[in-house]
Write a protein that holds these residues in place. Sequence first.
Motif, mmCIF file in Angstrom:
data_model
loop_
_atom_site.group_PDB
_atom_site.id
_atom_site.type_symbol
_atom_site.label_atom_id
_atom_site.label_comp_id
_atom_site.label_asym_id
_atom_site.label_seq_id
_atom_site.Cartn_x
_atom_site.Cartn_y
_atom_site.Cartn_z
ATOM 1 N N PHE A 169 1.090 -18.527 27.474
ATOM 2 C CA PHE A 169 2.005 -18.168 26.393
ATOM 3 C C PHE A 169 3.126 -19.204 26.347
ATOM 4 O O PHE A 169 3.670 -19.575 27.383
ATOM 5 N N ILE A 170 3.494 -19.616 25.157
ATOM 6 C CA ILE A 170 4.561 -20.590 24.971
ATOM 7 C C ILE A 170 5.695 -19.889 24.223
ATOM 8 O O ILE A 170 5.520 -19.473 23.072
ATOM 9 N N PRO A 171 6.856 -19.733 24.860
ATOM 10 C CA PRO A 171 7.976 -19.084 24.168
ATOM 11 C C PRO A 171 8.441 -19.926 22.983
ATOM 12 O O PRO A 171 8.314 -21.148 22.983
ATOM 13 N N LEU A 172 8.986 -19.249 21.992
ATOM 14 C CA LEU A 172 9.482 -19.950 20.806
ATOM 15 C C LEU A 172 10.764 -20.696 21.093
ATOM 16 O O LEU A 172 10.967 -21.813 20.685
ATOM 17 N N ASN A 173 11.664 -19.996 21.778
ATOM 18 C CA ASN A 173 12.981 -20.542 22.040
ATOM 19 C C ASN A 173 13.532 -19.783 23.244
ATOM 20 O O ASN A 173 13.673 -18.572 23.191
ATOM 21 N N PRO A 174 13.851 -20.468 24.310
ATOM 22 C CA PRO A 174 14.340 -19.767 25.505
ATOM 23 C C PRO A 174 15.559 -18.877 25.256
ATOM 24 O O PRO A 174 15.762 -17.893 25.946
ATOM 25 N N ALA A 175 16.355 -19.205 24.249
ATOM 26 C CA ALA A 175 17.564 -18.433 23.981
ATOM 27 C C ALA A 175 17.277 -17.180 23.145
ATOM 28 O O ALA A 175 18.128 -16.324 23.006
ATOM 29 N N SER A 176 16.078 -17.082 22.591
ATOM 30 C CA SER A 176 15.757 -15.957 21.715
ATOM 31 C C SER A 176 14.386 -15.401 22.074
ATOM 32 O O SER A 176 13.427 -16.143 22.210
ATOM 33 N N ASP A 177 14.299 -14.087 22.212
ATOM 34 C CA ASP A 177 13.017 -13.482 22.548
ATOM 35 C C ASP A 177 12.039 -13.528 21.390
ATOM 36 O O ASP A 177 10.871 -13.797 21.564
ATOM 37 N N THR A 178 12.501 -13.211 20.193
ATOM 38 C CA THR A 178 11.635 -13.174 19.018
ATOM 39 C C THR A 178 12.364 -13.763 17.824
ATOM 40 O O THR A 178 13.582 -13.937 17.843
ATOM 41 N N VAL A 179 11.605 -14.011 16.770
ATOM 42 C CA VAL A 179 12.173 -14.494 15.517
ATOM 43 C C VAL A 179 11.672 -13.580 14.404
ATOM 44 O O VAL A 179 10.462 -13.435 14.213
ATOM 45 N N LYS A 222 0.847 -1.194 0.000
ATOM 46 C CA LYS A 222 0.000 0.000 0.000
ATOM 47 C C LYS A 222 0.886 1.249 0.000
ATOM 48 O O LYS A 222 1.612 1.493 0.965
ATOM 49 N N GLU A 223 0.817 2.020 -1.043
ATOM 50 C CA GLU A 223 1.704 3.172 -1.190
ATOM 51 C C GLU A 223 1.618 4.175 -0.055
ATOM 52 O O GLU A 223 2.599 4.835 0.265
ATOM 53 N N ASP A 224 0.463 4.294 0.581
ATOM 54 C CA ASP A 224 0.294 5.306 1.618
ATOM 55 C C ASP A 224 0.621 4.800 3.025
ATOM 56 O O ASP A 224 0.511 5.540 3.996
ATOM 57 N N SER A 225 1.068 3.555 3.158
ATOM 58 C CA SER A 225 1.383 3.020 4.489
ATOM 59 C C SER A 225 2.818 3.384 4.897
ATOM 60 O O SER A 225 3.691 3.588 4.052
ATOM 61 N N ASP A 226 3.031 3.475 6.197
ATOM 62 C CA ASP A 226 4.381 3.744 6.703
ATOM 63 C C ASP A 226 5.342 2.642 6.294
ATOM 64 O O ASP A 226 6.518 2.902 6.026
ATOM 65 N N LEU A 227 4.870 1.407 6.249
ATOM 66 C CA LEU A 227 5.733 0.290 5.868
ATOM 67 C C LEU A 227 6.238 0.455 4.441
ATOM 68 O O LEU A 227 7.396 0.151 4.151
ATOM 69 N N ALA A 228 5.379 0.953 3.553
ATOM 70 C CA ALA A 228 5.780 1.176 2.160
ATOM 71 C C ALA A 228 6.711 2.378 2.038
ATOM 72 O O ALA A 228 7.638 2.373 1.228
ATOM 73 N N LYS A 229 6.472 3.410 2.848
ATOM 74 C CA LYS A 229 7.283 4.622 2.776
ATOM 75 C C LYS A 229 8.687 4.417 3.334
ATOM 76 O O LYS A 229 9.640 5.056 2.886
ATOM 77 N N HIS A 230 8.820 3.538 4.334
ATOM 78 C CA HIS A 230 10.110 3.328 4.996
ATOM 79 C C HIS A 230 10.361 1.828 5.200
ATOM 80 O O HIS A 230 10.504 1.368 6.335
ATOM 81 N N PRO A 231 10.449 1.061 4.123
ATOM 82 C CA PRO A 231 10.554 -0.390 4.270
ATOM 83 C C PRO A 231 11.806 -0.868 5.004
ATOM 84 O O PRO A 231 11.806 -1.947 5.599
ATOM 85 N N GLY A 232 12.835 -0.057 5.015
ATOM 86 C CA GLY A 232 14.049 -0.444 5.727
ATOM 87 C C GLY A 232 13.905 -0.445 7.235
ATOM 88 O O GLY A 232 14.752 -0.982 7.947
ATOM 89 N N ASP A 233 12.828 0.150 7.722
ATOM 90 C CA ASP A 233 12.633 0.279 9.167
ATOM 91 C C ASP A 233 11.798 -0.835 9.796
ATOM 92 O O ASP A 233 11.765 -0.945 11.023
ATOM 93 N N TYR A 234 11.099 -1.619 9.000
ATOM 94 C CA TYR A 234 10.087 -2.525 9.559
ATOM 95 C C TYR A 234 10.373 -4.005 9.331
ATOM 96 O O TYR A 234 10.817 -4.403 8.252
ATOM 97 N N GLU A 235 10.074 -4.781 10.352
ATOM 98 C CA GLU A 235 10.202 -6.240 10.298
ATOM 99 C C GLU A 235 9.001 -6.859 11.007
ATOM 100 O O GLU A 235 8.486 -6.310 11.975
ATOM 101 N N LEU A 236 8.591 -8.028 10.542
ATOM 102 C CA LEU A 236 7.542 -8.794 11.201
ATOM 103 C C LEU A 236 8.214 -9.850 12.071
ATOM 104 O O LEU A 236 9.054 -10.610 11.589
ATOM 105 N N HIS A 237 7.856 -9.872 13.359
ATOM 106 C CA HIS A 237 8.474 -10.808 14.300
ATOM 107 C C HIS A 237 7.447 -11.766 14.898
ATOM 108 O O HIS A 237 6.333 -11.361 15.219
ATOM 109 N N HIS A 238 7.852 -12.997 15.035
ATOM 110 C CA HIS A 238 7.062 -14.016 15.745
ATOM 111 C C HIS A 238 7.506 -13.962 17.200
ATOM 112 O O HIS A 238 8.685 -14.143 17.498
ATOM 113 N N LEU A 239 6.562 -13.678 18.098
ATOM 114 C CA LEU A 239 6.907 -13.483 19.504
ATOM 115 C C LEU A 239 6.721 -14.727 20.358
ATOM 116 O O LEU A 239 7.519 -15.005 21.249
ATOM 117 N N ALA A 240 5.638 -15.438 20.123
ATOM 118 C CA ALA A 240 5.300 -16.589 20.967
ATOM 119 C C ALA A 240 4.093 -17.300 20.383
ATOM 120 O O ALA A 240 3.551 -16.885 19.352
#
Length: 88
Positions: A66-76, A39-57
């Motif tokens: 809540f079930i953690p993904l990996n005790p050694a890592s907070d997010t993926v 979407k051209e008008d979204s912040d993600l489209a305007k600044h794609p270098g700034d955004y990532e999608l993370h799996h938290l749990a």
Amino acid sequence: MATVQVVAVFDGALQAYARPFTVPAIGVAMRSFMDEVSKEDSDLAKHPGDYELHHLAMFEEETGRFIPLNPASDTVCILRAMDCVKRE
């Protein structure tokens, strides 16, 4: 009841996560993230270098646990907005 995935968008410029949300499968979150980047008008489209999608749990709806993904890592990091940008 099911186990759902907890994900959030990380903003590298802000160095913080947006409010987390749940999806039935990671593919659903990836599709939504890619749609937002396109979407051209979204912040993600305007600044794609700034955004990532993370799996938290994972979250068990039946027990409220809540079930953690990996005790050694907070997010993926599962997808970067920059990787979703269509190159011409």
